[in-house]
Design a protein around this motif. Sequence first.
Motif, PDB file in Angstrom:
ATOM      1  N   GLN A  20       0.820  -1.299  -0.076  1.00  0.00           N
ATOM      2  CA  GLN A  20      -0.094   0.143   0.004  1.00  0.00           C
ATOM      3  C   GLN A  20       0.889   1.407   0.049  1.00  0.00           C
ATOM      4  N   THR A  21       1.846   1.194   0.861  1.00  0.00           N
ATOM      5  CA  THR A  21       2.636   2.502   0.884  1.00  0.00           C
ATOM      6  C   THR A  21       3.624   2.530  -0.493  1.00  0.00           C
ATOM      7  N   ARG A  22       3.912   1.457  -1.113  1.00  0.00           N
ATOM      8  CA  ARG A  22       4.555   1.522  -2.409  1.00  0.00           C
ATOM      9  C   ARG A  22       3.703   2.029  -3.518  1.00  0.00           C
ATOM     10  N   GLU A  23       2.345   1.722  -3.492  1.00  0.00           N
ATOM     11  CA  GLU A  23       1.385   2.112  -4.529  1.00  0.00           C
ATOM     12  C   GLU A  23       1.289   3.735  -4.064  1.00  0.00           C
ATOM     13  N   ALA A  24       1.184   4.233  -2.983  1.00  0.00           N
ATOM     14  CA  ALA A  24       0.902   5.510  -2.618  1.00  0.00           C
ATOM     15  C   ALA A  24       2.061   6.481  -2.874  1.00  0.00           C
ATOM     16  N   ARG A  25       3.151   5.856  -2.538  1.00  0.00           N
ATOM     17  CA  ARG A  25       4.606   6.489  -2.979  1.00  0.00           C
ATOM     18  C   ARG A  25       4.540   6.983  -4.485  1.00  0.00           C
ATOM     19  N   ARG A  26       4.305   5.647  -5.114  1.00  0.00           N
ATOM     20  CA  ARG A  26       4.134   5.628  -6.802  1.00  0.00           C
ATOM     21  C   ARG A  26       3.264   6.962  -7.289  1.00  0.00           C
ATOM     22  N   GLU A  27       2.069   6.735  -6.898  1.00  0.00           N
ATOM     23  CA  GLU A  27       0.935   7.884  -7.254  1.00  0.00           C
ATOM     24  C   GLU A  27       1.549   9.284  -6.719  1.00  0.00           C
ATOM     25  N   ASN A  28       2.198   9.589  -5.841  1.00  0.00           N
ATOM     26  CA  ASN A  28       2.758  10.756  -5.200  1.00  0.00           C
ATOM     27  C   ASN A  28       3.895  10.987  -6.274  1.00  0.00           C
ATOM     28  N   MET A  29       4.673  10.282  -6.392  1.00  0.00           N
ATOM     29  CA  MET A  29       5.859  10.713  -7.201  1.00  0.00           C
ATOM     30  C   MET A  29       5.056  11.026  -8.792  1.00  0.00           C
ATOM     31  N   ALA A  30       4.232  10.236  -9.278  1.00  0.00           N
ATOM     32  CA  ALA A  30       3.629  10.394 -10.488  1.00  0.00           C
ATOM     33  C   ALA A  30       3.078  11.711 -10.666  1.00  0.00           C
ATOM     34  N   ALA A  31       2.135  12.189  -9.365  1.00  0.00           N
ATOM     35  CA  ALA A  31       1.682  13.438  -9.479  1.00  0.00           C
ATOM     36  C   ALA A  31       2.721  14.480  -9.559  1.00  0.00           C
ATOM     37  N   ALA A  32       3.832  14.512  -8.804  1.00  0.00           N
ATOM     38  CA  ALA A  32       4.945  15.333  -8.381  1.00  0.00           C
ATOM     39  C   ALA A  32       5.457  15.545  -9.705  1.00  0.00           C
ATOM     40  N   ALA A  33       5.695  14.364 -10.630  1.00  0.00           N
ATOM     41  CA  ALA A  33       6.391  14.610 -11.763  1.00  0.00           C
ATOM     42  C   ALA A  33       5.396  15.416 -13.052  1.00  0.00           C
ATOM     43  N   MET A  34       4.313  15.204 -12.863  1.00  0.00           N
ATOM     44  CA  MET A  34       3.394  15.899 -13.673  1.00  0.00           C
ATOM     45  C   MET A  34       3.217  17.185 -13.334  1.00  0.00           C
ATOM     46  N   LYS A  35       3.045  17.581 -12.183  1.00  0.00           N
ATOM     47  CA  LYS A  35       3.435  19.124 -11.803  1.00  0.00           C
ATOM     48  C   LYS A  35       4.739  19.887 -12.163  1.00  0.00           C
ATOM     49  N   ARG A  36       5.696  19.136 -12.066  1.00  0.00           N
ATOM     50  CA  ARG A  36       6.935  19.619 -12.405  1.00  0.00           C
ATOM     51  C   ARG A  36       6.891  19.867 -13.932  1.00  0.00           C
ATOM     52  N   GLN A  37       6.278  18.997 -14.660  1.00  0.00           N
ATOM     53  CA  GLN A  37       6.279  19.139 -16.217  1.00  0.00           C
ATOM     54  C   GLN A  37       5.639  20.321 -16.442  1.00  0.00           C
ATOM     55  N   GLU A  38       4.369  20.280 -15.912  1.00  0.00           N
ATOM     56  CA  GLU A  38       3.473  21.596 -16.022  1.00  0.00           C
ATOM     57  C   GLU A  38       4.190  22.966 -16.022  1.00  0.00           C
ATOM     58  N   ASN A  39       4.836  22.871 -14.740  1.00  0.00           N
ATOM     59  CA  ASN A  39       5.645  24.295 -14.135  1.00  0.00           C
ATOM     60  C   ASN A  39       6.589  24.383 -15.198  1.00  0.00           C
ATOM     61  N   ALA A  40       7.062  23.437 -15.825  1.00  0.00           N
ATOM     62  CA  ALA A  40       8.413  23.688 -16.725  1.00  0.00           C
ATOM     63  C   ALA A  40       7.763  24.203 -18.037  1.00  0.00           C
ATOM     64  N   ALA A  41       6.790  23.654 -18.392  1.00  0.00           N
ATOM     65  CA  ALA A  41       6.009  23.907 -19.796  1.00  0.00           C
ATOM     66  C   ALA A  41       5.531  25.521 -19.557  1.00  0.00           C
ATOM     67  N   ASN A  42       5.039  26.081 -18.393  1.00  0.00           N
ATOM     68  CA  ASN A  42       4.620  27.375 -18.346  1.00  0.00           C
ATOM     69  C   ASN A  42       5.538  28.160 -17.918  1.00  0.00           C
ATOM     70  N   ARG A  43       6.838  27.846 -17.513  1.00  0.00           N
ATOM     71  CA  ARG A  43       7.719  28.859 -16.955  1.00  0.00           C
ATOM     72  C   ARG A  43       7.988  29.719 -18.046  1.00  0.00           C
ATOM     73  N   GLY A  44       7.945  31.208 -17.486  1.00  0.00           N
ATOM     74  CA  GLY A  44       8.122  32.295 -18.475  1.00  0.00           C
ATOM     75  C   GLY A  44       6.788  32.897 -18.998  1.00  0.00           C
ATOM     76  N   ILE A  45       5.991  32.329 -19.165  1.00  0.00           N
ATOM     77  CA  ILE A  45       4.570  32.515 -19.653  1.00  0.00           C
ATOM     78  C   ILE A  45       3.491  33.111 -18.940  1.00  0.00           C
ATOM     79  N   LYS A  46       3.200  34.355 -19.337  1.00  0.00           N
ATOM     80  CA  LYS A  46       2.379  35.238 -18.444  1.00  0.00           C
ATOM     81  C   LYS A  46       0.999  34.452 -18.454  1.00  0.00           C
ATOM     82  N   ASP A  47       0.337  34.041 -19.472  1.00  0.00           N
ATOM     83  CA  ASP A  47      -1.046  33.541 -19.423  1.00  0.00           C
ATOM     84  C   ASP A  47      -1.033  32.198 -20.332  1.00  0.00           C
ATOM     85  N   PRO A  48      -0.906  31.068 -19.499  1.00  0.00           N
ATOM     86  CA  PRO A  48      -0.420  29.836 -20.337  1.00  0.00           C
ATOM     87  C   PRO A  48      -1.792  29.212 -21.011  1.00  0.00           C
ATOM     88  N   ALA A  49      -3.036  29.719 -20.677  1.00  0.00           N
ATOM     89  CA  ALA A  49      -4.153  29.382 -21.374  1.00  0.00           C
ATOM     90  C   ALA A  49      -4.327  29.882 -22.498  1.00  0.00           C
TER      91      ALA A  49
END
Length: 84
Positions: A20-49
């Motif tokens: 259970q903890t491994r699954e929760a850790r994997r989910e947390n790591m995947a969510a963090a990776a997605m968040k990092r990718q979104e932040n990197a894609a939007n870096r320096g952009i005033k209005d990403p939408a």
Amino acid sequence: MGICFPCFDGGSDSSYDDNQTREARRENMAAAAMKRQENAANRGIKDPASVKRKQEAQKKLEEEENKRARMGGGGGGDLKWNVD
């Protein structure tokens, strides 16, 4: 002396908890990776939408141009050029 390793405990079935903890850790790591990718894609952009809307509009225009080119009616396809 205390028990140093959980596998030597013997009394509880900790493998289920570990999974259970491994699954929760994997989910947390995947969510963090997605968040990092979104932040990197939007870096320096005033209005990403706005940028995303413009990219989608550009993609639609390119698809329409490709469609016209395949159909044979794209941009002056009816004009003929003769060189004497």
